[in-house]
Design an enzyme around this catalytic site. Structure first.
Site, short mmCIF file in Angstrom:
data_model
loop_
_atom_site.label_atom_id
_atom_site.label_comp_id
_atom_site.label_asym_id
_atom_site.label_seq_id
_atom_site.Cartn_x
_atom_site.Cartn_y
_atom_site.Cartn_z
N ARG A 46 141.16 71.78 -9.87
CA ARG A 46 139.74 71.63 -10.24
C ARG A 46 139.60 70.65 -11.40
O ARG A 46 138.71 69.81 -11.43
CB ARG A 46 139.11 72.99 -10.60
N TYR A 98 114.87 61.53 -1.78
CA TYR A 98 115.64 62.31 -0.81
C TYR A 98 115.18 63.77 -0.87
O TYR A 98 115.11 64.36 -1.95
CB TYR A 98 117.13 62.20 -1.16
N ASP A 170 120.22 56.83 -8.26
CA ASP A 170 120.79 57.22 -6.96
C ASP A 170 120.81 55.95 -6.11
O ASP A 170 119.77 55.48 -5.64
CB ASP A 170 119.95 58.33 -6.32
N LYS A 195 127.45 58.94 2.96
CA LYS A 195 126.71 57.91 3.68
C LYS A 195 127.56 56.64 3.80
O LYS A 195 128.56 56.66 4.45
CB LYS A 195 125.37 57.66 2.99
C1 LIG Z 1 122.18 62.29 1.54
C2 LIG Z 1 121.60 61.94 0.24
C3 LIG Z 1 121.79 62.77 -0.88
C4 LIG Z 1 122.54 64.09 -0.79
O1 LIG Z 1 123.89 63.92 -0.51
P1 LIG Z 1 124.80 64.96 0.32
O2 LIG Z 1 126.11 64.28 0.37
O3 LIG Z 1 124.17 65.12 1.66
O4 LIG Z 1 124.80 66.23 -0.44
C5 LIG Z 1 121.26 62.36 -2.09
N1 LIG Z 1 120.55 61.22 -2.21
C6 LIG Z 1 120.34 60.41 -1.15
C7 LIG Z 1 119.57 59.15 -1.33
C8 LIG Z 1 120.85 60.74 0.10
O5 LIG Z 1 120.63 59.94 1.15
#
Ligand SMILES: *Cc1c(COP(=O)(O)O)cnc(C)c1O
Length: 382
Positions: A46, A98, A170, A195
């Site tokens: 961890r 999101y 983000d 992604k």
């Molecule tokens: C998918 C997504 C998230 C969340 O991520 P996970 O890996 O699904 O937990 C956060 N911000 C954006 C812009 C996303 O597309």
């Protein structure tokens, strides 16, 4: 070094015992101590694991940050970042955000006394007007989901700095290949690595890069303290994905540009949102600030029955949530990704019953266009 080089070399050169070219998967929970009060640098997975560390160093290098962090998901990463704030703190957040981040802020962190104002972060003045004495951060999506609004990260970062609060970006839709927020003055970049970074629709993970060493120390304290770390297998898969980020993104963008142009002239299509189109409101800004336009497209069909038709009839393009992988996906934001946002907000933003979102993959663009074409065509549903 250029991004393609940095990415391809993640994890290389670490393993001196055998010289393995790819970083091994250190599937271990704990590490033997060489003596009392001594450590190999690893004690418990961890707190630190060599496979995860290779990934964390990789994202830090790609971002130009001092340190990187890998989490069990994008949401785990964002959750961990919220521990930087305390009861009474206020954050300014992108409004067409999101859906999962909105749910996290409104349904979970509000209970702990954080408050959030949602504004159009492509409008820097709107962000300025939302500042309160207790504002501690701006949480901004550099390219928003699903309407692909473009934020002026450079101006926003200096606004944050002048007002003494953090700029958290983000950058999931753009990746460090297309935009490096830390270079433009942001403090923290956060990713759903599920992604584009992992890129194969096969792993869920979250990544963070931090510019300032003192802030990074605190982020590490929270990562280890809360413990939502990425396991070694998924760290390895993410590294493997990231190595090809630049070539995937080049291809995906090329496909997206062609598909957006094709959609724009289709009789069953209304508005097309793609920042690579000259009539997109963020086109000029993204051209100045980024290396490309990304590979996400949102578009409105002209009649609501076409939504069902496209979702059911596309064969190559899968009806599924998520984005950024090599396989093309189509989704219906109002019902899928954005179901947790109030209906009035969705309507105001333009996330309506006609809006579909495409994540364009690396397939041949002619095949993708042919798939959309046959899905639009008249006839009985299968
Ligand atoms: C998918 C997504 C998230 C969340 O991520 P996970 O890996 O699904 O937990 C956060 N911000 C954006 C812009 C996303 O597309």
């Amino acid at each position: 070094m250029k991004m393609a080089t940095t990415a391809a070399q993640i994890g290389l050169d670490r393993e001196t015992r055998t010289g393995a070219v790819t970083v091994p998967i250190y599937q271990t929970a704990t590490f033997r101590h060489p003596g009392l009060g001594r450590s190999t640098g690893y004690d418990y997975s961890r707190s630190g694991n060599p496979t995860r560390q290779a990934l964390e160093e990789g994202i830090a290098l790609m971002e130009g940050g001092c340190r990187g962090f890998a989490y069990a998901s994008g949401m785990a990463a964002i959750t961990s970042l919220m521990f930087l704030f305390s009861q009474g703190d206020h954050l300014i957040v992108t409004e067409d955000l999101y859906g999962g981040s909105y749910r996290l802020f409104e349904k979970i962190f509000q209970q702990f006394g954080l408050s959030f104002s949602y504004v159009d972060t492509s409008d820097t003045e709107a962000v300025r007007r939302a500042i309160r004495p207790n504002t501690r951060a701006l949480f901004v999506e550099s390219l928003t989901n699903p309407l692909l609004k473009v934020a002026d990260i450079k101006t926003l970062a200096s606004l944050c700095r002048d007002n003494g609060f953090l700029c958290v970006v983000d950058n999931t839709f753009l990746t460090p290949y297309l935009l490096r927020p830390l270079d433009l003055g942001a403090d923290i970049t956060v990713y759903s690595g599920s992604k584009y970074l992992a890129g194969h629709n096969d792993t869920v993970c979250g990544l963070v890069a931090v510019k300032d060493p003192k802030l990074a120390e605190l982020v590490y304290f929270h990562q280890n303290g809360a413990g939502a770390v990425l396991g070694p297998q998924d760290s390895w898969l993410t590294i493997r994905g990231m190595k090809t980020l630049t070539i995937r993104m080049d291809r995906q963008q090329e496909n997206a540009q062609a598909i957006a142009q094709w959609l724009q002239q289709h009789p069953h299509v209304g508005r097309v949102y793609y920042p690579g189109l000259p009539d997109h409101p963020g086109h000029q800004l993204i051209k100045e600030q980024c290396r490309g336009f990304g590979a996400m497209i949102a578009f409105e069909v002209t009649q609501s029955h076409l939504v069902d038709r496209l979702l059911m009839r596309t064969q190559l393009i899968s009806f599924a949530e998520s984005l950024g992988g090599v396989e093309s996906l189509i989704t219906f934001p109002q019902v899928q990704t954005h179901a947790d946002i109030e209906p009035e907000t969705l309507q105001r933003l333009g996330i309506n019953h006609l809006l579909l979102r495409l994540s364009v993959g690396i397939e041949d663009k002619d095949d993708l266009i042919a798939d959309l074409e046959q899905a639009f065509a008249e006839g009985e549903l299968p």
